[in-house]
Design a protein around this motif. Structure first.
Motif, PDB file in Angstrom:
ATOM      1  N   ALA A  49     100.587   9.359 -58.678  1.00 62.56           N
ATOM      2  CA  ALA A  49      99.281   8.811 -58.995  1.00 62.56           C
ATOM      3  C   ALA A  49      99.405   7.687 -60.015  1.00 62.56           C
ATOM      4  CB  ALA A  49      98.361   9.908 -59.525  1.00 62.56           C
ATOM      5  N   GLY A  50     100.555   7.604 -60.679  1.00 65.50           N
ATOM      6  CA  GLY A  50     100.805   6.515 -61.610  1.00 65.50           C
ATOM      7  C   GLY A  50     100.052   6.649 -62.914  1.00 65.50           C
ATOM      8  N   LYS A  51      99.763   5.511 -63.487  1.00 67.47           N
ATOM      9  CA  LYS A  51      99.122   5.458 -64.795  1.00 67.47           C
ATOM     10  C   LYS A  51      97.729   6.096 -64.768  1.00 67.47           C
ATOM     11  CE  LYS A  51      98.473   2.050 -68.424  1.00 67.47           C
ATOM     12  NZ  LYS A  51      98.545   0.611 -68.738  1.00 67.47           N
ATOM     13  N   THR A  52      97.024   5.927 -63.666  1.00 70.23           N
ATOM     14  CA  THR A  52      95.684   6.502 -63.549  1.00 70.23           C
ATOM     15  C   THR A  52      95.733   8.026 -63.600  1.00 70.23           C
ATOM     16  OG1 THR A  52      95.059   4.627 -62.171  1.00 70.23           O
ATOM     17  CG2 THR A  52      93.606   6.526 -62.128  1.00 70.23           C
ATOM     18  N   GLY A  53      96.714   8.615 -62.966  1.00 67.55           N
ATOM     19  CA  GLY A  53      96.853  10.070 -62.991  1.00 67.55           C
ATOM     20  C   GLY A  53      97.179  10.602 -64.369  1.00 67.55           C
ATOM     21  N   ARG A  54      98.008   9.879 -65.109  1.00 63.93           N
ATOM     22  CA  ARG A  54      98.333  10.309 -66.473  1.00 63.93           C
ATOM     23  C   ARG A  54      97.117  10.195 -67.386  1.00 63.93           C
ATOM     24  NH1 ARG A  54     103.042   7.977 -64.638  1.00 63.93           N
ATOM     25  NH2 ARG A  54     102.568   5.893 -65.386  1.00 63.93           N
ATOM     26  N   ILE A  55      96.360   9.122 -67.248  1.00 63.85           N
ATOM     27  CA  ILE A  55      95.142   8.971 -68.058  1.00 63.85           C
ATOM     28  C   ILE A  55      94.150  10.074 -67.714  1.00 63.85           C
ATOM     29  CG2 ILE A  55      93.144   7.479 -68.437  1.00 63.85           C
ATOM     30  CD1 ILE A  55      95.054   5.075 -68.135  1.00 63.85           C
ATOM     31  N   ALA A  56      94.017  10.386 -66.439  1.00 62.88           N
ATOM     32  CA  ALA A  56      93.109  11.466 -66.023  1.00 62.88           C
ATOM     33  C   ALA A  56      93.556  12.802 -66.607  1.00 62.88           C
ATOM     34  CB  ALA A  56      93.050  11.546 -64.509  1.00 62.88           C
ATOM     35  N   GLY A  57      94.865  13.010 -66.734  1.00 63.08           N
ATOM     36  CA  GLY A  57      95.360  14.242 -67.351  1.00 63.08           C
ATOM     37  C   GLY A  57      94.948  14.360 -68.811  1.00 63.08           C
ATOM     38  N   TYR A  58      95.076  13.273 -69.562  1.00 69.78           N
ATOM     39  CA  TYR A  58      94.671  13.294 -70.971  1.00 69.78           C
ATOM     40  C   TYR A  58      93.164  13.478 -71.115  1.00 69.78           C
ATOM     41  CZ  TYR A  58      99.378  11.739 -72.085  1.00 69.78           C
ATOM     42  OH  TYR A  58     100.740  11.658 -72.214  1.00 69.78           O
ATOM     43  N   VAL A  59      92.395  12.857 -70.228  1.00 73.91           N
ATOM     44  CA  VAL A  59      90.933  13.017 -70.266  1.00 73.91           C
ATOM     45  C   VAL A  59      90.561  14.461 -69.960  1.00 73.91           C
ATOM     46  CG1 VAL A  59      88.786  12.347 -69.101  1.00 73.91           C
ATOM     47  CG2 VAL A  59      90.446  10.604 -69.760  1.00 73.91           C
ATOM     48  N   MET A  60      91.250  15.083 -69.000  1.00 64.98           N
ATOM     49  CA  MET A  60      90.953  16.483 -68.679  1.00 64.98           C
ATOM     50  C   MET A  60      91.286  17.417 -69.838  1.00 64.98           C
ATOM     51  SD  MET A  60      89.402  16.694 -65.910  1.00 64.98           S
ATOM     52  CE  MET A  60      89.385  18.454 -65.928  1.00 64.98           C
ATOM     53  N   ILE A  61      92.371  17.130 -70.537  1.00 68.14           N
ATOM     54  CA  ILE A  61      92.703  17.937 -71.716  1.00 68.14           C
ATOM     55  C   ILE A  61      91.588  17.832 -72.746  1.00 68.14           C
ATOM     56  CG2 ILE A  61      94.238  18.049 -73.727  1.00 68.14           C
ATOM     57  CD1 ILE A  61      96.563  17.500 -71.860  1.00 68.14           C
ATOM     58  N   PHE A  62      91.093  16.626 -72.976  1.00 61.82           N
ATOM     59  CA  PHE A  62      90.007  16.430 -73.939  1.00 61.82           C
ATOM     60  C   PHE A  62      88.759  17.207 -73.521  1.00 61.82           C
ATOM     61  CE2 PHE A  62      86.133  14.083 -75.058  1.00 61.82           C
ATOM     62  CZ  PHE A  62      86.188  14.199 -76.439  1.00 61.82           C
ATOM     63  N   PHE A  63      88.360  17.090 -72.260  1.00 59.50           N
ATOM     64  CA  PHE A  63      87.161  17.792 -71.800  1.00 59.50           C
ATOM     65  C   PHE A  63      87.331  19.305 -71.839  1.00 59.50           C
ATOM     66  CE2 PHE A  63      85.877  13.787 -69.482  1.00 59.50           C
ATOM     67  CZ  PHE A  63      84.816  13.520 -70.337  1.00 59.50           C
ATOM     68  N   LEU A  64      88.513  19.791 -71.507  1.00 64.96           N
ATOM     69  CA  LEU A  64      88.734  21.237 -71.575  1.00 64.96           C
ATOM     70  C   LEU A  64      88.677  21.734 -73.015  1.00 64.96           C
ATOM     71  CD1 LEU A  64      91.525  21.728 -68.907  1.00 64.96           C
ATOM     72  CD2 LEU A  64      89.196  22.613 -68.823  1.00 64.96           C
ATOM     73  N   LEU A  65      89.206  20.948 -73.947  1.00 70.75           N
ATOM     74  CA  LEU A  65      89.146  21.365 -75.353  1.00 70.75           C
ATOM     75  C   LEU A  65      87.723  21.336 -75.892  1.00 70.75           C
ATOM     76  CD1 LEU A  65      92.380  19.722 -76.797  1.00 70.75           C
ATOM     77  CD2 LEU A  65      91.946  22.146 -76.342  1.00 70.75           C
ATOM     78  N   THR A  66      86.870  20.447 -75.385  1.00 67.59           N
ATOM     79  CA  THR A  66      85.471  20.452 -75.823  1.00 67.59           C
ATOM     80  C   THR A  66      84.734  21.697 -75.335  1.00 67.59           C
ATOM     81  OG1 THR A  66      84.768  19.139 -73.922  1.00 67.59           O
ATOM     82  CG2 THR A  66      85.306  17.940 -75.942  1.00 67.59           C
ATOM     83  N   LEU A  67      85.241  22.345 -74.282  1.00 64.78           N
ATOM     84  CA  LEU A  67      84.612  23.583 -73.809  1.00 64.78           C
ATOM     85  C   LEU A  67      84.821  24.740 -74.781  1.00 64.78           C
ATOM     86  CD1 LEU A  67      85.494  23.502 -70.010  1.00 64.78           C
ATOM     87  CD2 LEU A  67      83.265  23.091 -71.054  1.00 64.78           C
ATOM     88  N   LEU A  68      85.768  24.616 -75.689  1.00 66.51           N
ATOM     89  CA  LEU A  68      86.005  25.678 -76.662  1.00 66.51           C
ATOM     90  C   LEU A  68      84.899  25.748 -77.708  1.00 66.51           C
ATOM     91  CD1 LEU A  68      89.836  25.245 -77.243  1.00 66.51           C
ATOM     92  CD2 LEU A  68      88.681  26.975 -75.867  1.00 66.51           C
ATOM     93  N   VAL A  69      84.227  24.623 -77.914  1.00 66.78           N
ATOM     94  CA  VAL A  69      83.142  24.568 -78.900  1.00 66.78           C
ATOM     95  C   VAL A  69      81.852  24.924 -78.183  1.00 66.78           C
ATOM     96  CG1 VAL A  69      81.895  23.087 -80.513  1.00 66.78           C
ATOM     97  CG2 VAL A  69      84.337  22.731 -80.119  1.00 66.78           C
ATOM     98  N   GLY A  70      81.153  25.901 -78.698  1.00 66.69           N
ATOM     99  CA  GLY A  70      79.905  26.283 -78.064  1.00 66.69           C
ATOM    100  C   GLY A  70      79.360  27.564 -78.674  1.00 66.69           C
ATOM    101  N   ASN A  71      78.322  28.075 -78.064  1.00 60.98           N
ATOM    102  CA  ASN A  71      77.661  29.264 -78.591  1.00 60.98           C
ATOM    103  C   ASN A  71      78.039  30.520 -77.817  1.00 60.98           C
ATOM    104  OD1 ASN A  71      76.377  28.735 -76.225  1.00 60.98           O
ATOM    105  ND2 ASN A  71      74.291  28.756 -77.052  1.00 60.98           N
ATOM    106  N   HIS A  72      79.186  30.548 -77.187  1.00 57.94           N
ATOM    107  CA  HIS A  72      79.610  31.735 -76.462  1.00 57.94           C
ATOM    108  C   HIS A  72      80.262  32.722 -77.432  1.00 57.94           C
ATOM    109  CE1 HIS A  72      82.901  28.805 -76.312  1.00 57.94           C
ATOM    110  NE2 HIS A  72      83.725  29.834 -76.342  1.00 57.94           N
ATOM    111  N   GLU A  73      80.072  33.999 -77.151  1.00 62.58           N
ATOM    112  CA  GLU A  73      80.593  35.035 -78.042  1.00 62.58           C
ATOM    113  C   GLU A  73      81.942  35.559 -77.578  1.00 62.58           C
ATOM    114  OE1 GLU A  73      77.695  38.073 -78.486  1.00 62.58           O
ATOM    115  OE2 GLU A  73      76.124  36.677 -79.048  1.00 62.58           O
ATOM    116  N   GLY A  74      82.133  35.684 -76.276  1.00 60.63           N
ATOM    117  CA  GLY A  74      83.392  36.198 -75.754  1.00 60.63           C
ATOM    118  C   GLY A  74      84.489  35.151 -75.876  1.00 60.63           C
ATOM    119  N   ARG A  75      85.697  35.606 -76.112  1.00 67.07           N
ATOM    120  CA  ARG A  75      86.804  34.676 -76.270  1.00 67.07           C
ATOM    121  C   ARG A  75      87.811  34.762 -75.124  1.00 67.07           C
ATOM    122  NH1 ARG A  75      84.898  30.867 -79.179  1.00 67.07           N
ATOM    123  NH2 ARG A  75      84.015  31.601 -81.117  1.00 67.07           N
ATOM    124  N   VAL A  76      87.510  35.546 -74.099  1.00 65.84           N
ATOM    125  CA  VAL A  76      88.431  35.673 -72.975  1.00 65.84           C
ATOM    126  C   VAL A  76      88.520  34.353 -72.216  1.00 65.84           C
ATOM    127  CG1 VAL A  76      88.864  36.872 -70.802  1.00 65.84           C
ATOM    128  CG2 VAL A  76      88.033  38.131 -72.777  1.00 65.84           C
TER     129      VAL A  76
END
Length: 106
Positions: A49-76
């Motif tokens: 996928a080249g450079k676009t695929g690598r950039i998409a990987g970093y963007v996905m890491i960022f979005f997944l880490l933003t899912l950790l912040v929130g008002n959910h109580e369970g940590r599973v």
């Protein structure tokens, strides 16, 4: 399946239906030979996928880490998110090492 009477060919007399062992049946124009094998490189796919695929990987890491912040109580669910982040990060690190050392003999 089509038969040789012209069904599916628009009743063209210059084309013929052929059976291919590894593919579906095909219609071949007069004077042409059927394609036996098409390589992915012939269509422009080179396996990366080249450079676009690598950039998409970093963007996905960022979005997944933003899912950790929130008002959910369970940590599973955090464990699954961190597992996905770790998997993507390891694959990006492996890819960068592979590209960096690609010219070296193994």
């Amino acid at each position: 399946m089509s038969d040789a009477t012209g069904r599916g060919q628009g009743h063209q007399t210059s084309a013929r239906v052929i059976e291919q062992s590894t593919r579906e049946e095909g219609i071949v124009r007069a004077g042409e030979t059927p394609i036996t094998h098409e390589r992915p490189e012939d269509w422009g796919w080179h396996g990366e996928a080249g450079k676009t695929g690598r950039i998409a990987g970093y963007v996905m890491i960022f979005f997944l880490l933003t899912l950790l912040v929130g008002n959910h109580e369970g940590r599973v669910e955090d464990l699954y998110i961190l597992g996905a982040v770790l998997t993507i990060a390891v694959s990006l690190i492996w890819d960068s090492r592979r590209r960096k050392n690609a010219w070296r003999a193994r």
